[in-house]
Each structure stands twice: as structure tokens, then as C-alpha cells.
Scaffold this motif. Structure first.
Motif, PDB file in Angstrom:
ATOM      1  N   ILE A  92      -1.720  32.820 -16.445  1.00  0.00           N
ATOM      2  CA  ILE A  92      -1.177  31.486 -16.196  1.00  0.00           C
ATOM      3  C   ILE A  92       0.311  31.605 -15.894  1.00  0.00           C
ATOM      4  N   GLN A  93       0.744  30.967 -14.827  1.00  0.00           N
ATOM      5  CA  GLN A  93       2.151  30.988 -14.440  1.00  0.00           C
ATOM      6  C   GLN A  93       2.904  29.821 -15.083  1.00  0.00           C
ATOM      7  N   TYR A 122       3.252  37.533 -16.396  1.00  0.00           N
ATOM      8  CA  TYR A 122       3.189  36.071 -16.459  1.00  0.00           C
ATOM      9  C   TYR A 122       3.327  35.531 -17.885  1.00  0.00           C
ATOM     10  N   LEU A 123       2.704  36.197 -18.841  1.00  0.00           N
ATOM     11  CA  LEU A 123       2.634  35.666 -20.205  1.00  0.00           C
ATOM     12  C   LEU A 123       3.999  35.465 -20.862  1.00  0.00           C
ATOM     13  N   PRO A 124       4.954  36.397 -20.747  1.00  0.00           N
ATOM     14  CA  PRO A 124       6.245  36.163 -21.415  1.00  0.00           C
ATOM     15  C   PRO A 124       6.948  34.885 -20.958  1.00  0.00           C
ATOM     16  N   GLU A 125       6.853  34.561 -19.676  1.00  0.00           N
ATOM     17  CA  GLU A 125       7.476  33.334 -19.190  1.00  0.00           C
ATOM     18  C   GLU A 125       6.631  32.114 -19.530  1.00  0.00           C
ATOM     19  N   GLN A 129       6.634  27.839 -22.254  1.00  0.00           N
ATOM     20  CA  GLN A 129       6.265  26.503 -21.805  1.00  0.00           C
ATOM     21  C   GLN A 129       5.306  25.789 -22.758  1.00  0.00           C
ATOM     22  N   TYR A 130       4.676  26.524 -23.659  1.00  0.00           N
ATOM     23  CA  TYR A 130       3.672  25.888 -24.513  1.00  0.00           C
ATOM     24  C   TYR A 130       4.320  24.974 -25.552  1.00  0.00           C
ATOM     25  N   ASP A 131       3.634  23.889 -25.844  1.00  0.00           N
ATOM     26  CA  ASP A 131       4.069  23.018 -26.936  1.00  0.00           C
ATOM     27  C   ASP A 131       3.851  23.681 -28.280  1.00  0.00           C
ATOM     28  N   LEU A 148      11.060  36.612 -27.447  1.00  0.00           N
ATOM     29  CA  LEU A 148      10.987  35.652 -26.350  1.00  0.00           C
ATOM     30  C   LEU A 148      11.728  34.351 -26.633  1.00  0.00           C
ATOM     31  N   ALA A 149      12.366  34.241 -27.806  1.00  0.00           N
ATOM     32  CA  ALA A 149      13.070  33.021 -28.208  1.00  0.00           C
ATOM     33  C   ALA A 149      12.127  31.817 -28.245  1.00  0.00           C
TER      34      ALA A 149
END
Length: 357
Positions: A92-93, A122-125, A129-131, A148-149
Motif C-alpha cells: 500500500i502506498q 512502501y510500508l515505512p512511509e 499514514q495510519y490512524d 519511523l516516528a
């Protein structure tokens, strides 16, 4: 559970029987949600074995990833889910997740692996974005924050699927599953080293090893005679547990991007759910859930492992008692129905108005 009935859920999952994503999807259905799903595997193949198909798949993967992300967004716009749950979600992008949020979906991830940085670019970025991210590793939230902060995460262990992971009665046609001790899981160097030492000390032990990548054993490994060289999944997985008086819980060592190796795994819940006696590597996370010598048996080295196997095989009544207690324990709080309710309750709580103090 009536408060779940109006929820529309979109689940990213794999398709094979007994996999985490399918188990989660079915649990949402049992909870009364309107659940739909999509699979990365319908667009992106990782299973080719021979050279040319693998090379072609790798060459065309960026196009496949783009097509998958377009399909994910299209399903989101059509379904208008309240909640999207990605199980792992390595393709997932981040931009796709942003557009899904703009379409009104809350974005959740259930991450079942050790490292957020070892499954491609893709996963680190996307993780940012996830809630919320539920990680099956107790050290996962700390790793997410440090590497990844990402701070919106919590520990949520694996679980068993009540439709798959339950005791099975074996017949004469199931002779292949009978053994003294079994291990079901993917190859790793540490697991192989433990099992090689075990067969060296107990050469007459009837051991069976199921799982992927065991071809990586050295040609002259004494363990090769015990390896089935294929995975056992779904109903066969449950039968392999049923055919073995002792089921080993061996853990993977740390990999790049993870601060620890496994402390528990999905097998930690599958084995007792299937009615098996679990002989598990001793870890703090395990003993927060199970009680040693009451609902599981533990070991810390090969000497203790061999001694425990001898003792268990000589004490059938004790083995059955511990296995029964282990099954009772996981049925009380560790099915995928329990995990689905945890995820849904977290989502519903996040929708409540914030109290101003």
C-alpha cells in the motif's frame, strides 16, 4: 454487539485458509459488520519458484503495485467503509492511504511481523499514514516510534480462528500426521539449530517438521530426515497438531529493523486451540498469558527441551491436563472474535467527542 451492525469494514487480506487476514475478515462478519475484502495477491505475485517467472514478476512489480493501489482506492470509493484494516499491507502506498482518508475511511493496520522496514519501500512511509497500528510484538510500538516516528500504535497479540483451529479427530488415512513431536513453521537458522541439536541428542525421536524454506538446510543436516518439505495450512495444520503429543513453539530470531526476535507467535494460540500440548520457548510475553506447567510447558535450551520431551511422553495424563487447560485459556480471550471486537471498540471510541477539561 448491536453497535457493530451498521459498520462497513474493508479488509486487506490474503486468501489461504487459516491466514490472519481471512480470519480477521470472517470475525468481522460474525460480529455483524458489513465486511468486504481485497487481496494484494490478486495483483502482485510473490509465489513464483522458477527463475524466469520470478524475474518477470520483479520487473513488472511497479506496474502491479500501481494497479493494486488503484483497485484499492476504487473499492474504497464504492464501499465508503467506516474502517479500513490492512493486515500487513506491504504494497500500500502512502498516497493511496491519504486518498482513502479523504474519502472518509479510518485507517488501521494489523501488523503480524517483526520488522516494519524489511518488506520493501512502501510500508515505512505508509505506516505514518495510519490512524492506528496494532502490532503483534510487545516491542513493536517502541520500534515504530524509534525507527519511523510513529506513535499511534499498541500491542495486540495474535489469535486463533475458531473455524479452523479446533481439535480434529484423525482416522487411518491421517497416518502421515502421527509423530512424537512436531514443529510447524517457516525455516530460520535459530529454529534449525535447535532442532538439529535435538535430533542429535534424541536420534530415535519421531519428529516431523512442516513449513516453508526448509530446503535451506545444509545437504547433510541430520534434521532432513524429519522435514516434510512443505507447509501445512488450514485443516491440515490442525490435523498435524492433533497427530502430535507435543507441539513445539519455536521462535524466530531478530531481523534487521526489529529490536528483538519473536516472544510469541500465532502458533502460541493455534496449538492450544487445536487441543495440542504446547512446548514453547520460555519468554516473558508467553508467561504473561500462560502459566508454565499448567496451560503450557516451557524450555530455554536444548538440554531442558530434551528432558521435557522425555517427561511429557512418559506422562499422558499430565499432558492431556495441560493441553485441556491451554485450550480453555485461549478460548476465553484469544480468538479472532476477541481481536475483532478490540479493533472495532478502538475505532468506535476514537469517534467519540473529546471531553474538554
Amino acid at each position: 454487539m448491536t453497535h457493530y451492525l451498521d459498520l462497513r469494514i474493508l479488509v486487506l487480506r490474503e486468501n489461504w485458509l487459516g491466514c490472519t487476514g481471512l480470519s480477521a475478515f470472517n470475525a468481522f462478519l460474525r460480529a455483524g459488520c458489513m465486511a468486504e475484502s481485497i487481496s494484494e495477491g490478486d495483483y502482485i505475485s510473490l509465489k513464483y519458484q522458477s527463475f524466469f517467472p520470478r524475474a518477470l514478476a520483479k520487473l513488472t512489480r511497479p506496474l502491479a503495485v500501481r494497479e493494486f493501489n488503484q483497485a484499492l482506492l476504487k473499492v474504497t470509493l464504492a464501499l465508503k467503509p467506516h474502517l479500513f484494516l490492512a493486515v500487513k499491507g506491504q504494497f500500500i502506498q502512502a498516497q493511496t492511504l491519504q486518498e482513502m482518508r479523504n474519502a472518509g475511511a479510518a485507517l488501521y493496520c494489523f501488523f503480524p511481523d517483526l520488522s516494519f522496514t524489511e518488506f520493501g519501500p512502501y510500508l515505512p512511509e505508509a505506516a505514518k499514514q495510519y490512524d492506528w497500528i496494532f502490532t503483534t510484538k510487545s516491542f513493536g510500538p517502541q520500534d515504530l516510534s524509534a525507527r519511523l516516528a510513529v506513535t499511534k500504535s499498541s500491542y495486540l497479540p495474535h489469535a486463533f480462528d475458531p473455524e479452523i483451529h479446533r481439535p480434529r479427530r484423525l482416522g487411518p488415512e491421517d497416518e502421515i500426521y502421527w509423530c512424537d513431536v512436531s514443529f510447524i513453521g517457516k525455516f530460520s537458522p535459530r529454529k534449525a539449530a535447535i532442532l538439529e541439536e535435538l535430533v542429535g541428542r534424541r536420534p530415535d525421536l519421531n519428529l516431523k517438521v512442516w513449513g516453508n524454506q526448509w530446503e535451506r538446510l545444509p545437504p547433510h543436516s541430520p534434521l532432513r530426515k524429519s522435514v516434510m518439505f512443505r507447509a501445512a495450512t488450514g485443516i491440515e495444520y490442525a490435523k498435524a497438531i492433533a497427530g502430535s503429543p507435543i507441539n513445539l513453539g519455536l521462535l524466530q530470531e531478530a531481523i534487521p529493523g526489529a529490536s528483538s526476535g519473536d516472544q510469541i507467535t500465532s502458533r502460541t494460540f493455534h496449538i492450544p486451540a487445536c487441543g495440542g500440548l504446547m512446548l514453547h520457548q520460555r519468554t516473558p510475553d508467553l508467561l504473561e498469558i500462560f502459566q508454565e506447567d499448567e496451560s503450557c510447558v516451557c524450555f530455554s535450551g536444548v538440554d531442558e527441551l530434551a528432558e521435557k520431551i522425555d517427561h511429557i511422553l512418559a506422562d499422558e495424563a499430565g499432558r492431556l491436563r495441560i493441553a485441556a487447560r491451554g485450550r480453555e485459556l485461549v478460548e476465553q480471550a484469544h480468538s479472532w472474535d476477541h481481536r475483532a471486537r478490540t479493533i472495532l471498540d478502538h475505532y468506535l471510541a476514537s469517534r467519540l467527542p473529546k471531553t474538554v477539561v
